[in-house]
Write a protein that holds these residues in place. Structure first.
Motif, PDB file in Angstrom:
ATOM      1  N   ARG A   1       0.854  -1.188   0.000  1.00 32.49           N
ATOM      2  CA  ARG A   1       0.000   0.000   0.000  1.00 32.49           C
ATOM      3  C   ARG A   1       0.893   1.242   0.000  1.00 32.49           C
ATOM      4  O   ARG A   1       2.036   1.198   0.471  1.00 32.49           O
ATOM      5  CB  ARG A   1      -0.878   0.056   1.257  1.00 32.49           C
ATOM      6  N   SER A   2       0.345   2.338  -0.489  1.00 36.60           N
ATOM      7  CA  SER A   2       1.063   3.621  -0.503  1.00 36.60           C
ATOM      8  C   SER A   2       0.638   4.459   0.694  1.00 36.60           C
ATOM      9  O   SER A   2      -0.550   4.460   1.055  1.00 36.60           O
ATOM     10  CB  SER A   2       0.717   4.391  -1.780  1.00 36.60           C
ATOM     11  N   TYR A   3       1.573   5.190   1.279  1.00 35.22           N
ATOM     12  CA  TYR A   3       1.255   6.136   2.355  1.00 35.22           C
ATOM     13  C   TYR A   3       2.035   7.425   2.145  1.00 35.22           C
ATOM     14  O   TYR A   3       3.247   7.398   1.895  1.00 35.22           O
ATOM     15  CB  TYR A   3       1.546   5.520   3.740  1.00 35.22           C
ATOM     16  N   SER A   4       1.321   8.533   2.251  1.00 33.69           N
ATOM     17  CA  SER A   4       1.971   9.831   2.127  1.00 33.69           C
ATOM     18  C   SER A   4       2.953  10.027   3.263  1.00 33.69           C
ATOM     19  O   SER A   4       2.735   9.534   4.375  1.00 33.69           O
ATOM     20  CB  SER A   4       0.925  10.951   2.178  1.00 33.69           C
TER      21      SER A   4
ATOM     22  N   THR B   1       1.157   8.530   8.510  1.00 31.21           N
ATOM     23  CA  THR B   1      -0.020   8.570   9.373  1.00 31.21           C
ATOM     24  C   THR B   1      -1.096   7.748   8.691  1.00 31.21           C
ATOM     25  O   THR B   1      -1.479   8.048   7.559  1.00 31.21           O
ATOM     26  CB  THR B   1      -0.487  10.024   9.584  1.00 31.21           C
TER      27      THR B   1
ATOM     28  N   GLU C   1      -4.840   5.759   8.619  1.00 30.75           N
ATOM     29  CA  GLU C   1      -6.205   5.658   9.135  1.00 30.75           C
ATOM     30  C   GLU C   1      -6.681   4.220   8.998  1.00 30.75           C
ATOM     31  O   GLU C   1      -6.556   3.618   7.926  1.00 30.75           O
ATOM     32  CB  GLU C   1      -7.129   6.580   8.329  1.00 30.75           C
TER      33      GLU C   1
ATOM     34  N   ASP D   1     -12.388  -2.947   7.661  1.00 26.36           N
ATOM     35  CA  ASP D   1     -12.390  -4.134   6.799  1.00 26.36           C
ATOM     36  C   ASP D   1     -11.186  -4.164   5.866  1.00 26.36           C
ATOM     37  O   ASP D   1     -11.149  -4.926   4.909  1.00 26.36           O
ATOM     38  CB  ASP D   1     -13.688  -4.191   5.982  1.00 26.36           C
TER      39      ASP D   1
ATOM     40  N   GLU E   1      -7.065  -4.563   4.701  1.00 28.58           N
ATOM     41  CA  GLU E   1      -6.080  -5.625   4.849  1.00 28.58           C
ATOM     42  C   GLU E   1      -4.848  -5.130   5.617  1.00 28.58           C
ATOM     43  O   GLU E   1      -4.332  -5.791   6.501  1.00 28.58           O
ATOM     44  CB  GLU E   1      -5.639  -6.040   3.437  1.00 28.58           C
ATOM     45  N   VAL E   2      -4.377  -3.943   5.245  1.00 28.90           N
ATOM     46  CA  VAL E   2      -3.089  -3.450   5.747  1.00 28.90           C
ATOM     47  C   VAL E   2      -3.252  -2.434   6.887  1.00 28.90           C
ATOM     48  O   VAL E   2      -2.527  -2.488   7.888  1.00 28.90           O
ATOM     49  CB  VAL E   2      -2.288  -2.826   4.570  1.00 28.90           C
ATOM     50  N   SER E   3      -4.213  -1.511   6.738  1.00 25.47           N
ATOM     51  CA  SER E   3      -4.297  -0.425   7.726  1.00 25.47           C
ATOM     52  C   SER E   3      -4.620  -0.915   9.140  1.00 25.47           C
ATOM     53  O   SER E   3      -4.097  -0.337  10.111  1.00 25.47           O
ATOM     54  CB  SER E   3      -5.276   0.669   7.270  1.00 25.47           C
TER      55      SER E   3
HETATM   56  C1  LIG Z   1      -0.534   7.982  -3.089  1.00 25.46           C
HETATM   57  C2  LIG Z   1      -1.350   7.456  -1.927  1.00 25.46           C
HETATM   58  C3  LIG Z   1      -1.118   7.931  -0.655  1.00 25.46           C
HETATM   59  C4  LIG Z   1      -1.859   7.452   0.417  1.00 25.46           C
HETATM   60  N1  LIG Z   1      -1.629   7.961   1.667  1.00 25.46           N
HETATM   61  C5  LIG Z   1      -2.344   7.529   2.709  1.00 25.46           C
HETATM   62  C6  LIG Z   1      -2.123   8.086   4.009  1.00 25.46           C
HETATM   63  O1  LIG Z   1      -1.294   8.979   4.213  1.00 25.46           O
HETATM   64  N2  LIG Z   1      -2.861   7.594   5.049  1.00 25.46           N
HETATM   65  C7  LIG Z   1      -3.817   6.611   4.853  1.00 25.46           C
HETATM   66  O2  LIG Z   1      -4.447   6.208   5.835  1.00 25.46           O
HETATM   67  N3  LIG Z   1      -4.051   6.086   3.629  1.00 25.46           N
HETATM   68  C8  LIG Z   1      -3.326   6.506   2.558  1.00 25.46           C
HETATM   69  N4  LIG Z   1      -3.546   5.962   1.324  1.00 25.46           N
HETATM   70  C9  LIG Z   1      -4.496   4.820   1.203  1.00 25.46           C
HETATM   71  C10 LIG Z   1      -3.726   3.515   1.483  1.00 25.46           C
HETATM   72  O3  LIG Z   1      -2.840   3.247   0.410  1.00 25.46           O
HETATM   73  C11 LIG Z   1      -4.646   2.306   1.590  1.00 25.46           C
HETATM   74  O4  LIG Z   1      -5.483   2.270   0.463  1.00 25.46           O
HETATM   75  C12 LIG Z   1      -5.503   2.328   2.848  1.00 25.46           C
HETATM   76  O5  LIG Z   1      -4.685   2.313   4.020  1.00 25.46           O
HETATM   77  C13 LIG Z   1      -6.436   1.086   2.886  1.00 25.46           C
HETATM   78  O6  LIG Z   1      -5.643  -0.069   2.813  1.00 25.46           O
HETATM   79  P1  LIG Z   1      -6.169  -1.411   3.500  1.00 25.46           P
HETATM   80  O7  LIG Z   1      -5.265  -2.496   3.037  1.00 25.46           O
HETATM   81  O8  LIG Z   1      -6.377  -1.246   4.956  1.00 25.46           O
HETATM   82  O9  LIG Z   1      -7.598  -1.593   2.869  1.00 25.46           O
HETATM   83  P2  LIG Z   1      -7.965  -2.501   1.605  1.00 25.46           P
HETATM   84  O10 LIG Z   1      -7.913  -3.924   1.980  1.00 25.46           O
HETATM   85  O11 LIG Z   1      -7.166  -2.062   0.439  1.00 25.46           O
HETATM   86  O12 LIG Z   1      -9.463  -2.069   1.415  1.00 25.46           O
HETATM   87  C14 LIG Z   1      -9.795  -0.680   1.155  1.00 25.46           C
HETATM   88  C15 LIG Z   1     -11.287  -0.558   1.006  1.00 25.46           C
HETATM   89  O13 LIG Z   1     -11.669  -1.139  -0.190  1.00 25.46           O
HETATM   90  C16 LIG Z   1     -12.600  -2.144   0.051  1.00 25.46           C
HETATM   91  N5  LIG Z   1     -12.253  -3.266  -0.825  1.00 25.46           N
HETATM   92  C17 LIG Z   1     -11.137  -4.004  -0.795  1.00 25.46           C
HETATM   93  N6  LIG Z   1     -11.146  -4.918  -1.767  1.00 25.46           N
HETATM   94  C18 LIG Z   1     -12.324  -4.753  -2.435  1.00 25.46           C
HETATM   95  C19 LIG Z   1     -12.933  -5.368  -3.542  1.00 25.46           C
HETATM   96  N7  LIG Z   1     -12.348  -6.384  -4.184  1.00 25.46           N
HETATM   97  N8  LIG Z   1     -14.126  -4.904  -3.962  1.00 25.46           N
HETATM   98  C20 LIG Z   1     -14.722  -3.873  -3.341  1.00 25.46           C
HETATM   99  N9  LIG Z   1     -14.193  -3.241  -2.271  1.00 25.46           N
HETATM  100  C21 LIG Z   1     -13.020  -3.688  -1.834  1.00 25.46           C
HETATM  101  C22 LIG Z   1     -12.455  -2.519   1.506  1.00 25.46           C
HETATM  102  O14 LIG Z   1     -13.688  -2.986   2.015  1.00 25.46           O
HETATM  103  C23 LIG Z   1     -12.026  -1.232   2.144  1.00 25.46           C
HETATM  104  O15 LIG Z   1     -13.130  -0.440   2.509  1.00 25.46           O
HETATM  105  C24 LIG Z   1      -2.842   6.447   0.214  1.00 25.46           C
HETATM  106  C25 LIG Z   1      -3.078   5.970  -1.071  1.00 25.46           C
HETATM  107  C26 LIG Z   1      -2.354   6.459  -2.124  1.00 25.46           C
HETATM  108  C27 LIG Z   1      -2.635   5.916  -3.514  1.00 25.46           C
END
Ligand SMILES: Cc1cc2nc3c(=O)[nH]c(=O)nc-3n(C[C@H](O)[C@H](O)[C@H](O)COP(=O)(O)OP(=O)(O)OC[C@H]3O[C@@H](n4cnc5c(N)ncnc54)[C@H](O)[C@@H]3O)c2cc1C
Length: 254
Positions: free
Chosen positions: A60-63, A75, A77, A81, A83-85
């Motif tokens: 995943r990407s984080y600023s 930082t 959030e 639901d 995977e990574v946060s």
């Molecule tokens: C350039 C950039 C910078 C970012 N900076 C930050 C930051 O500073 N801080 C921050 O908190 N986040 C940031 N993000 C977002 C971060 O990369 C992640 O996307 C975020 O933390 C969620 O990841 P996760 O693995 O917890 O959730 P994921 O598992 O990726 O799920 C994200 C959401 O999508 C839904 N989802 C997952 N898979 C599916 C599917 N197949 N169909 C439908 N819905 C689905 C999930 O239910 C959930 O609500 C940034 C993203 C980018 C691109």
């Protein structure tokens, strides 16, 4: 030399979590000690890679939340639901190791150079405030006096990230909140989602914005927030090239 720098940025390396700080109930800042870090610019991001016991990997990407010259911080959030946060906001402890690569991105940056000395409009939806905080901190560190307005949309006051830091902004920095779901008693600020009327009240006037001397806007947050705010700014006369956007994905509506 350029080849070396590119290889460095794109190569995974092991970082150690130096400190973990709760920002809100669902948001944490991790300061990372990264051995081979060539420095970063305000507004850039990095990638994190987690590997499970079975070899499954998630990236995943984080600023980057810190200013150039400060220890690298992110930082995050928590999405319940996700995977990574949840791992980064609940399980990681100081001393743990995670894989990172970066810094990444050269578009959504503010260097504070002479060419950047125009008023800044920063618009954040939820955790979209993270790279904008790096810009604000960098502005302070380089002694820039460009006037800044930060419009920050959060669901409630309890969900405002960096609340105490933002409560004492530097000279010529105005922080304007909109609390979209819940407001404290006596709240006199905005209490709705950002719309064109709000942008017209908050944004620097676009007049004369066609050249390099017009205000610059940085908009960051969930995709739907970013697209709506950018469209409002263009409708108000901001040339699209003066509106820089960073989309975090479909991570809710602040
Ligand atoms: C350039 C950039 C910078 C970012 N900076 C930050 C930051 O500073 N801080 C921050 O908190 N986040 C940031 N993000 C977002 C971060 O990369 C992640 O996307 C975020 O933390 C969620 O990841 P996760 O693995 O917890 O959730 P994921 O598992 O990726 O799920 C994200 C959401 O999508 C839904 N989802 C997952 N898979 C599916 C599917 N197949 N169909 C439908 N819905 C689905 C999930 O239910 C959930 O609500 C940034 C993203 C980018 C691109």
């Amino acid at each position: 030399m350029a080849g070396t720098a590119v290889r460095g940025r794109l190569t995974w390396q092991t970082a150690t979590v130096a400190t973990v700080t709760d920002e809100t109930l669902a948001v944490r800042t991790l300061v990372l000690a990264i051995p081979d870090w060539g420095g970063h610019r305000a507004g850039q991001h990095l990638d994190i890679r987690l590997t499970g016991d079975d070899g499954y990997q998630a990236e995943r990407s984080y600023s980057i939340a810190s200013a150039p010259g400060e220890p690298v911080a992110i930082t995050v959030e928590r999405l319940e639901d996700g995977e990574v946060s949840p791992y980064l906001t609940q399980d990681v402890l100081a001393g743990d190791e995670i894989e990172v690569r970066g810094p990444i991105g050269g578009y959504f940056v503010w260097d504070g150079a002479a060419a950047d000395s125009v008023p800044l409009l920063l618009a954040a939806g939820g955790s979209g405030v993270v790279p904008l905080r790096a810009i604000l901190r960098h502005r302070c560190r380089v002694g820039s006096s460009v006037p800044v307005r930060l419009l920050y949309s959060a669901r409630s006051q309890a969900e405002v990230i960096y609340r105490s830091e933002l409560s004492a902004p530097a000279d010529d920095v105005q922080v304007i909140y909109t609390l979209t779901r819940q407001q404290p008693a006596g709240w006199t600020g905005y209490a709705r989602r950002v719309d064109q009327q709000m942008m017209a009240e908050v944004a620097w006037p676009a007049s004369g914005a066609s050249g390099a001397s017009g205000p610059l806007a940085y908009v960051c947050g969930p995709t739907n927030f970013v697209e709506a705010v950018a469209a409002d700014l263009v409708a108000l006369g901001y040339p699209p090239q003066r509106v820089k956007t960073e989309r975090f994905g479909a991570t809710g509506t602040p």
